[in-house]
Every structure is written in C-alpha cells, then in structure tokens.
Design a protein around this motif. Sequence first.
Motif, mmCIF file in Angstrom:
data_model
loop_
_atom_site.group_PDB
_atom_site.id
_atom_site.type_symbol
_atom_site.label_atom_id
_atom_site.label_comp_id
_atom_site.label_asym_id
_atom_site.label_seq_id
_atom_site.Cartn_x
_atom_site.Cartn_y
_atom_site.Cartn_z
ATOM 1 N N TRP A 23 0.844 -1.187 0.000
ATOM 2 C CA TRP A 23 0.000 0.000 0.000
ATOM 3 C C TRP A 23 0.885 1.246 0.000
ATOM 4 O O TRP A 23 1.909 1.294 0.697
ATOM 5 C CB TRP A 23 -0.902 0.023 1.234
ATOM 6 C CG TRP A 23 -2.019 -0.973 1.198
ATOM 7 C CD1 TRP A 23 -2.019 -2.231 1.730
ATOM 8 C CD2 TRP A 23 -3.308 -0.801 0.590
ATOM 9 N NE1 TRP A 23 -3.219 -2.854 1.485
ATOM 10 C CE2 TRP A 23 -4.032 -1.993 0.803
ATOM 11 C CE3 TRP A 23 -3.927 0.248 -0.095
ATOM 12 C CZ2 TRP A 23 -5.344 -2.170 0.333
ATOM 13 C CZ3 TRP A 23 -5.215 0.063 -0.546
ATOM 14 C CH2 TRP A 23 -5.917 -1.129 -0.333
ATOM 15 N N VAL A 62 3.564 2.810 2.485
ATOM 16 C CA VAL A 62 2.857 2.638 3.747
ATOM 17 C C VAL A 62 3.146 1.262 4.366
ATOM 18 O O VAL A 62 3.576 1.157 5.509
ATOM 19 C CB VAL A 62 1.329 2.798 3.559
ATOM 20 C CG1 VAL A 62 0.580 2.489 4.856
ATOM 21 C CG2 VAL A 62 1.001 4.196 3.072
ATOM 22 N N TYR A 64 -5.094 6.325 -1.058
ATOM 23 C CA TYR A 64 -4.362 5.091 -0.802
ATOM 24 C C TYR A 64 -4.521 4.153 -1.996
ATOM 25 O O TYR A 64 -5.641 3.911 -2.458
ATOM 26 C CB TYR A 64 -4.889 4.413 0.458
ATOM 27 C CG TYR A 64 -4.462 5.099 1.731
ATOM 28 C CD1 TYR A 64 -4.976 6.338 2.085
ATOM 29 C CD2 TYR A 64 -3.522 4.506 2.572
ATOM 30 C CE1 TYR A 64 -4.562 6.976 3.244
ATOM 31 C CE2 TYR A 64 -3.109 5.132 3.738
ATOM 32 C CZ TYR A 64 -3.646 6.365 4.071
ATOM 33 O OH TYR A 64 -3.228 6.990 5.224
ATOM 34 N N ARG A 69 0.465 5.788 -0.348
ATOM 35 C CA ARG A 69 -0.498 6.881 -0.217
ATOM 36 C C ARG A 69 0.108 8.167 -0.757
ATOM 37 O O ARG A 69 1.332 8.339 -0.774
ATOM 38 C CB ARG A 69 -0.937 7.074 1.240
ATOM 39 C CG ARG A 69 0.152 7.547 2.188
ATOM 40 C CD ARG A 69 -0.367 7.543 3.622
ATOM 41 N NE ARG A 69 0.637 8.042 4.566
ATOM 42 C CZ ARG A 69 0.491 8.025 5.884
ATOM 43 N NH1 ARG A 69 -0.628 7.528 6.426
ATOM 44 N NH2 ARG A 69 1.434 8.500 6.674
#
Length: 122
Positions: free
Chosen positions: A36, A48, A94, A38
């Motif tokens: 992930w 992330v 995200y 962002r």
Amino acid sequence: QVQLVESGGGLVQAGGSLRLSCVASGRAFTNYAMGWFRQAPGKEREFVAAISSSGGGTKYADSVKGRFTISRDNMKNTVYLQMNSLKPEDTAVYSCATGTAIGTLITRAINRGQGTQVTVSS
C-alpha cells in the motif's frame, strides 16, 4: 498484467478506524508481494506497508507502525490494510501495488491501482 481495485476509503474522525481492500484480477496473485502507498495533496507518493507473497513477511513505514496492519487472503486475491488510531495526517489517496518482493515493490512496483480516498477529520 494484474488489475487492482481498491475500496473501503471514506471520511472518519481522528482516532477512528478503516479497513481498505484491494482485489487483484488474474491467477498470478500468489506470485506477488503486495503493498500500500499513499499520496496526500501536494506531496509525493509514499510507501505505507507491504506483505510478502506468502503473507509471512511484512514491512511498515515508521509513521504507521503499531497503528496499521497489512494482511492478505490468497484464496480471495485480496490484500487488506487495517488502519486504527487514524490521524489527520493520514489523509491521502491510498493505492495498492504488486511487486516481485517487498524490497523491490517499494522502489519498483509492477502494477498499481487507481486508489481510494481516506479523509481523517480533526
């Protein structure tokens, strides 16, 4: 080519929780590490969290350690991001991504999704 579709974003108050999901198309899901990222307005995209193809290894950015948890369900071709104790500075789009391994995913993702908006109000 793997297509990724994120969901689960929304508006939440500071201290609240959200769980993001990313569903991958294709049969090669279990070959990939997943991660992930962002991106907040006016800022560069940042890493992330990431998880290995088997789910046995994870890595987190210092800013989310202890608050966010990444997991995956290889039977459902889905990776999750459980976000707790959210802060206004977590506000961003995200998106999920695939990579050959956790390390290479961070610097050289293969596929990326369009993203889902997370907004944390103070």
